[in-house]
Design an enzyme around this catalytic site. Structure first.
Site, mmCIF file in Angstrom:
data_model
loop_
_atom_site.group_PDB
_atom_site.id
_atom_site.type_symbol
_atom_site.label_atom_id
_atom_site.label_comp_id
_atom_site.label_asym_id
_atom_site.label_seq_id
_atom_site.Cartn_x
_atom_site.Cartn_y
_atom_site.Cartn_z
ATOM 1 C CD GLN A 97 4.837 0.061 -6.220
ATOM 2 O OE1 GLN A 97 5.013 0.582 -5.135
ATOM 3 N NE2 GLN A 97 4.547 0.772 -7.304
ATOM 4 C CG HIS A 115 4.176 -4.612 -2.589
ATOM 5 N ND1 HIS A 115 3.752 -3.350 -2.946
ATOM 6 C CD2 HIS A 115 5.468 -4.476 -2.217
ATOM 7 C CE1 HIS A 115 4.749 -2.492 -2.780
ATOM 8 N NE2 HIS A 115 5.802 -3.152 -2.345
ATOM 9 C CB CYS A 123 0.347 -21.900 7.821
ATOM 10 S SG CYS A 123 0.282 -22.300 9.577
ATOM 11 N N GLY A 182 1.651 4.079 -13.440
ATOM 12 C CA GLY A 182 0.542 4.027 -12.488
ATOM 13 C C GLY A 182 0.955 3.879 -11.043
ATOM 14 C CB THR A 183 3.570 3.572 -8.995
ATOM 15 O OG1 THR A 183 3.891 3.562 -7.597
ATOM 16 C CG2 THR A 183 4.815 3.945 -9.793
ATOM 17 C CB SER A 184 1.736 7.819 -5.772
ATOM 18 O OG SER A 184 1.919 6.790 -4.795
ATOM 19 C CG ASN A 208 1.284 8.186 -12.479
ATOM 20 O OD1 ASN A 208 1.153 6.978 -12.284
ATOM 21 N ND2 ASN A 208 0.977 9.101 -11.570
HETATM 22 C C1 BV8 Z 1 10.161 -2.240 3.901
HETATM 23 C C2 BV8 Z 1 0.454 -4.595 -0.058
HETATM 24 C C3 BV8 Z 1 12.090 -2.855 5.095
HETATM 25 C C4 BV8 Z 1 -0.649 -4.266 0.870
HETATM 26 C C5 BV8 Z 1 1.798 -2.614 -0.030
HETATM 27 C C6 BV8 Z 1 9.452 6.682 5.806
HETATM 28 C C7 BV8 Z 1 10.058 7.083 4.628
HETATM 29 C C8 BV8 Z 1 10.317 6.185 3.591
HETATM 30 C C9 BV8 Z 1 9.956 4.844 3.723
HETATM 31 C C10 BV8 Z 1 9.343 4.446 4.892
HETATM 32 C C11 BV8 Z 1 9.083 5.346 5.921
HETATM 33 N N1 BV8 Z 1 8.476 4.671 6.924
HETATM 34 C C12 BV8 Z 1 8.348 3.387 6.550
HETATM 35 C C13 BV8 Z 1 8.881 3.233 5.327
HETATM 36 C C14 BV8 Z 1 8.959 1.981 4.540
HETATM 37 C C15 BV8 Z 1 7.611 1.672 3.927
HETATM 38 C C16 BV8 Z 1 7.154 2.831 3.061
HETATM 39 O O1 BV8 Z 1 7.649 3.013 1.958
HETATM 40 N N2 BV8 Z 1 6.168 3.600 3.570
HETATM 41 C C17 BV8 Z 1 5.664 4.721 2.806
HETATM 42 C C18 BV8 Z 1 4.144 4.745 2.885
HETATM 43 C C19 BV8 Z 1 6.307 5.985 3.352
HETATM 44 N N3 BV8 Z 1 7.810 0.514 3.093
HETATM 45 C C20 BV8 Z 1 7.702 -0.701 3.651
HETATM 46 O O2 BV8 Z 1 7.337 -0.926 4.780
HETATM 47 C C21 BV8 Z 1 8.112 -1.843 2.720
HETATM 48 N N4 BV8 Z 1 9.009 -2.697 3.428
HETATM 49 O O3 BV8 Z 1 10.549 -1.107 3.768
HETATM 50 O O4 BV8 Z 1 10.843 -3.224 4.587
HETATM 51 C C22 BV8 Z 1 13.156 -3.308 4.158
HETATM 52 C C23 BV8 Z 1 12.979 -3.235 2.777
HETATM 53 C C24 BV8 Z 1 14.013 -3.649 1.953
HETATM 54 C C25 BV8 Z 1 15.186 -4.130 2.488
HETATM 55 C C26 BV8 Z 1 15.342 -4.199 3.870
HETATM 56 C C27 BV8 Z 1 14.316 -3.770 4.711
HETATM 57 C C28 BV8 Z 1 6.912 -2.672 2.323
HETATM 58 C C29 BV8 Z 1 5.981 -1.828 1.478
HETATM 59 C C30 BV8 Z 1 4.874 -2.721 0.920
HETATM 60 C C31 BV8 Z 1 3.571 -2.393 1.604
HETATM 61 N N5 BV8 Z 1 2.499 -3.117 0.938
HETATM 62 N N6 BV8 Z 1 0.882 -3.362 -0.628
HETATM 63 C C32 BV8 Z 1 -1.938 -4.205 0.112
HETATM 64 O O5 BV8 Z 1 -1.932 -4.137 -1.132
HETATM 65 O O6 BV8 Z 1 -2.965 -4.203 0.802
HETATM 66 S S1 BV8 Z 1 2.050 -1.053 -0.563
HETATM 67 C C33 BV8 Z 1 0.730 -0.486 -1.467
HETATM 68 O O7 BV8 Z 1 1.159 0.774 -1.961
HETATM 69 C C34 BV8 Z 1 0.361 -1.272 -2.715
HETATM 70 O O8 BV8 Z 1 1.223 -2.356 -2.995
HETATM 71 C C35 BV8 Z 1 0.500 -0.242 -3.817
HETATM 72 O O9 BV8 Z 1 0.732 -0.787 -5.034
HETATM 73 C C36 BV8 Z 1 1.646 0.480 -3.256
HETATM 74 C C37 BV8 Z 1 2.119 1.714 -3.862
HETATM 75 O O10 BV8 Z 1 1.024 2.519 -4.118
HETATM 76 P P1 BV8 Z 1 0.737 2.796 -5.670
HETATM 77 O O11 BV8 Z 1 0.698 1.485 -6.377
HETATM 78 O O12 BV8 Z 1 1.710 3.814 -6.150
HETATM 79 O O13 BV8 Z 1 -0.719 3.335 -5.608
HETATM 80 P P2 BV8 Z 1 -1.121 4.853 -5.346
HETATM 81 O O14 BV8 Z 1 -2.602 4.900 -5.129
HETATM 82 O O15 BV8 Z 1 -0.201 5.426 -4.315
HETATM 83 O O16 BV8 Z 1 -0.782 5.590 -6.719
HETATM 84 C C38 BV8 Z 1 -1.514 5.284 -7.885
HETATM 85 C C39 BV8 Z 1 -0.966 6.195 -8.943
HETATM 86 O O17 BV8 Z 1 -1.601 5.856 -10.158
HETATM 87 C C40 BV8 Z 1 -1.260 7.662 -8.682
HETATM 88 O O18 BV8 Z 1 -0.073 8.408 -8.930
HETATM 89 C C41 BV8 Z 1 -2.347 8.006 -9.713
HETATM 90 O O19 BV8 Z 1 -2.205 9.332 -10.206
HETATM 91 C C42 BV8 Z 1 -2.040 7.027 -10.803
HETATM 92 N N7 BV8 Z 1 -3.221 6.611 -11.591
HETATM 93 C C43 BV8 Z 1 -4.506 6.487 -11.174
HETATM 94 N N8 BV8 Z 1 -5.260 6.050 -12.206
HETATM 95 C C44 BV8 Z 1 -4.427 5.890 -13.263
HETATM 96 C C45 BV8 Z 1 -3.129 6.251 -12.875
HETATM 97 N N9 BV8 Z 1 -2.074 6.205 -13.713
HETATM 98 C C46 BV8 Z 1 -2.306 5.787 -14.979
HETATM 99 N N10 BV8 Z 1 -3.542 5.428 -15.422
HETATM 100 C C47 BV8 Z 1 -4.604 5.478 -14.598
HETATM 101 N N11 BV8 Z 1 -5.820 5.118 -15.082
HETATM 102 ZN ZN ZN Z 2 0.430 -24.632 9.383
#
Ligand code: BV8
Ligand code: ZN
Length: 241
Positions: A97, A115, A123, A182-184, A208
């Site tokens: 991701q 992602h 463009c 490493g994902t929530s 995690n």
């Molecule tokens: C889609 C790019 C339609 C941007 C990103 C309501 C309910 C359910 C779903 C939805 C909803 N409303 C909307 C939705 C859909 C939505 C969604 O899921 N929203 C969520 C917030 C509710 N999803 C979308 O819009 C997706 N598209 O659904 O399209 C579709 C799809 C398929 C087929 C047909 C139609 C698009 C989602 C992509 C968005 N873009 N990134 C950017 O990077 O700027 S998402 C963004 O969050 C990043 O990519 C990131 O990677 C991702 C997930 O977060 P995590 O990676 O898990 O990071 P987080 O901080 O949350 O967690 C880190 C974890 O690591 C923690 O648990 C922590 O404890 C742990 N950690 C920390 N340190 C360590 C560690 N673990 C191990 N070692 C360590 N040292």
């Molecule tokens: Zn162009």
């Protein structure tokens, strides 16, 4: 630290990573206390609407993250996942991701960046792609050399459809091992991948810092930092090839 499992050379191993695997490289995660989203509200930057409403702000946010990449390196967690690919070869797939490119920089070949990537832009008019290191980032709104259209980061925003979903479904259904690191487990459709692999009887292992919400689907869960846990786990999982 113990694990009940060991990979065999023919096992199909699929890994899903999130921002946590890059935390020890110094890149902020999204939802930890000082996460990225705190500095910028999600609605402000990671949606197509935000880009239409305030493209300068969105470009500032992604430019800052892209420029930060030159200051970070893959960490032992990335390196351990490279060792799994060395062990499994063509039976390995890394779905990330993350948009930081650190898995590719660490030498992983079979990486699916669902992602998108901070290192690419395209463009918004003619869809031509441009590596970020080939565009003039001094401009507050970089433009396309081909058609003059506005460029945008090659990032999948909320509401947009992630890359590679077409090939991912087959990969998930055939997995023998599914590691989630490493994902929530908050963002869909990536958060669904664990469910899919489990329903096809893959062995599921989580690494995690905190217990993720969907941990009931894990056969084994290792709590802690990926950079500290993975090297030893991978040594045990791949011993005796
Ligand atoms: C889609 C790019 C339609 C941007 C990103 C309501 C309910 C359910 C779903 C939805 C909803 N409303 C909307 C939705 C859909 C939505 C969604 O899921 N929203 C969520 C917030 C509710 N999803 C979308 O819009 C997706 N598209 O659904 O399209 C579709 C799809 C398929 C087929 C047909 C139609 C698009 C989602 C992509 C968005 N873009 N990134 C950017 O990077 O700027 S998402 C963004 O969050 C990043 O990519 C990131 O990677 C991702 C997930 O977060 P995590 O990676 O898990 O990071 P987080 O901080 O949350 O967690 C880190 C974890 O690591 C923690 O648990 C922590 O404890 C742990 N950690 C920390 N340190 C360590 C560690 N673990 C191990 N070692 C360590 N040292
Ligand atoms: Zn162009």
């Amino acid at each position: 630290m113990i694990t009940r499992f060991k990979f065999s050379p023919n096992d199909r191993i699929v890994v899903l990573t999130g921002a946590g695997i890059s935390a020890e490289s110094g890149l902020k995660t999204f939802r930890d206390s000082d996460g990225l989203w705190e500095n910028h509200r999600v609605e402000e930057v990671a949606t197509p609407e935000a880009y239409l409403r305030n493209p300068e702000l969105v470009w500032r946010f992604y430019k800052q993250r892209y420029l930060q990449l030159s200051e970070v390196e893959p960490n032992p967690g990335h390196k351990a996942l490279k060792q799994i690919e060395d062990f499994a070869g063509g039976n390995f797939t890394l779905i990330t991701q993350n948009v930081d490119g650190l898995h590719r920089r660490c030498g992983n070949k079979r990486v699916l960046e669902i992602h998108g990537s901070l290192e690419l832009s395209f463009c918004s008019k003619c869809l031509a792609k441009f590596p970020m290191n080939e565009i003039d980032l001094e401009q507050s709104l970089p433009r396309c050399d081909n058609c003059g259209g506005l460029l945008r980061p090659d990032i999948i925003w909320f509401g947009e459809i992630p890359y590679h979903l077409d090939i991912i479904s087959d990969i998930l259904c055939q997995a023998d091992f599914f590691l989630v690191v490493g994902t929530s487990g908050v963002v869909y459709p990536a958060a669904q991948f664990l469910h899919i692999c489990k329903s096809y009887n893959a062995i599921t292992i989580g690494i995690n810092l905190e217990e993720p919400k969907n941990s009931y689907l894990l056969d084994e869960f290792h709590q802690g930092k990926a950079g500290e846990l993975l090297p030893e786990l991978v040594r045990i999982w791949t011993r005796g090839k």
